[in-house]
Design a protein around this motif. Structure first.
Motif, short mmCIF file in Angstrom:
data_model
loop_
_atom_site.label_atom_id
_atom_site.label_comp_id
_atom_site.label_asym_id
_atom_site.label_seq_id
_atom_site.Cartn_x
_atom_site.Cartn_y
_atom_site.Cartn_z
N GLY A 1 76.42 47.04 28.41
CA GLY A 1 77.50 47.31 27.46
C GLY A 1 77.26 48.56 26.65
N LEU A 2 78.32 49.32 26.43
CA LEU A 2 78.18 50.59 25.71
C LEU A 2 77.75 50.38 24.25
N GLU B 1 84.06 64.53 29.21
CA GLU B 1 85.32 63.90 28.80
C GLU B 1 86.15 64.92 28.00
N CYS C 1 78.48 49.54 34.39
CA CYS C 1 79.09 49.07 33.14
C CYS C 1 78.58 47.70 32.70
N VAL C 2 77.67 47.11 33.49
CA VAL C 2 77.10 45.82 33.07
C VAL C 2 76.37 45.99 31.74
N ARG D 1 84.74 48.10 20.00
CA ARG D 1 84.14 47.54 21.21
C ARG D 1 82.87 48.28 21.64
N GLU E 1 89.72 56.32 34.56
CA GLU E 1 88.31 56.60 34.36
C GLU E 1 87.78 55.57 33.37
N TRP F 1 81.25 59.15 22.86
CA TRP F 1 81.56 58.52 24.15
C TRP F 1 80.72 59.12 25.29
N ASP G 1 81.16 42.50 29.25
CA ASP G 1 80.92 43.78 29.96
C ASP G 1 80.65 43.55 31.45
N LYS G 2 79.91 42.48 31.74
CA LYS G 2 79.56 42.22 33.14
C LYS G 2 80.79 41.84 33.98
N ILE H 1 83.80 43.32 33.63
CA ILE H 1 84.76 44.42 33.72
C ILE H 1 84.90 44.95 35.15
N LYS H 2 83.77 45.05 35.84
CA LYS H 2 83.85 45.63 37.19
C LYS H 2 84.59 44.73 38.18
N ALA I 1 90.03 46.63 25.66
CA ALA I 1 90.19 46.43 24.21
C ALA I 1 91.61 45.94 23.90
N ALA I 2 92.59 46.47 24.61
CA ALA I 2 93.99 46.06 24.38
C ALA I 2 94.19 44.59 24.78
N VAL J 1 88.04 50.89 29.44
CA VAL J 1 87.58 50.25 28.19
C VAL J 1 88.75 50.16 27.20
N ASP J 2 89.61 51.14 27.20
CA ASP J 2 90.80 51.12 26.33
C ASP J 2 91.69 49.92 26.70
N GLU K 1 91.87 42.28 24.90
CA GLU K 1 91.12 41.42 23.96
C GLU K 1 91.91 41.22 22.67
N ASN L 1 91.35 52.24 19.58
CA ASN L 1 91.24 50.85 20.03
C ASN L 1 89.86 50.48 20.54
N VAL L 2 89.15 51.48 21.04
CA VAL L 2 87.87 51.13 21.66
C VAL L 2 86.69 51.21 20.69
N GLU M 1 78.00 57.21 27.73
CA GLU M 1 78.18 57.20 29.19
C GLU M 1 77.00 57.87 29.90
N HIS N 1 83.11 63.58 36.42
CA HIS N 1 84.29 64.43 36.49
C HIS N 1 85.35 63.97 35.52
#
Lengths: 143, 75
Positions: free
Chosen positions: A117-118, A69, A114-115, A80, B33, A100, B54-55, B57-58, B42-43, B38-39, B45, A76-77, A104, A50
């Motif tokens: 990594g994207l 999305e 999210c473990v 990453r 969301e 993105w 990544d592991k 983050i949650k 990144a900020a 992630v935004d 970092e 910024n992302v 996802e 959603h």
């Protein structure tokens, strides 16, 4: 084969129940270790996403992931989440949003949260279904 | 450090600082969301020159969690 539902102002839970009722499926929802939901007794897969007031649901006969999305750019992302090759191709907000939602949807297809990594998802190496809906992009992976 | 992190969160998400305190939960209170999260990561970092795995983050669910994580990583 898949079926995509797009609905406004409805929770994920309510949309799923509505669609299951429509398909005449009575079942229990179970979750994997990363909270990806499944139907307990039917070999029908689904995934939900959603954004803002919209909820999207995909139903398929095999493992599937979906993401929606609003078209946006988050510079910024980029470093990453993008591979070097993806980074070169992202010039606009549309490019970014498509990238993105693909990432996802792939992670949601895997059902590992999210473990995973994207940056490990190279969107140039997989085939996605991409749909534009109003000022949103939707990606579906796995079908 | 606390005020600085709250300011960075407010600035990155373009929301008022008044909405954020140590106990604020990123998902249930701020309705973030994954892209927003992630935004933010990144900020953090960039600002603190750290790497957020990544592991991990949650685990960063509240502002308090973020402060603790950054304080431990940031030398």
């Amino acid at each position: 084969m898949y079926k995509l539902y797009i609905a406004k102002n409805i929770s994920s839970h309510d949309l799923l129940n509505k669609v299951l009722l429509e398909l005449n499926i009575k079942d229990e929802i179970i979750y994997n270790a990363y909270k990806k939901p499944y139907l307990k007794n039917n070999k029908i897969y689904f995934n939900i996403s959603h954004c803002d007031n919209y909820t999207v649901l995909v139903i398929a006969k095999k493992e599937v992931g979906i993401d929606i999305e609003r078209i946006t750019m988050r510079k910024n992302v980029l470093d990453r989440v993008c591979t070097k090759n993806e980074r070169k191709l992202i010039k606009t907000a549309e490019d970014f949003t498509k990238m993105w939602v693909k990432k996802e949807s792939y992670v949601k297809y895997l059902g590992v949260g999210c473990v995973y990594g994207l940056k490990n998802v190279d969107t140039l190496k997989h085939n996605f279904i991409i749909k534009k809906f109003k000022n949103y992009y939707i990606a579906i992976y796995g079908v | 450090m606390k005020e600085e992190i709250i300011s960075l969160i407010a600035q990155t998400l373009e929301i008022s600082k008044e909405r954020i305190n140590e106990n604020t939960n990123l998902i249930s209170d701020l309705k973030l969301e994954s892209l927003d999260i992630v935004d933010l990561v990144a900020a953090f970092e960039k600002k603190y020159k750290i790497e957020i795995l990544d592991k991990d983050i949650k685990e960063l669910q509240t502002v308090k969690d973020i402060i603790k994580y950054i304080e431990e990583k940031h030398v």
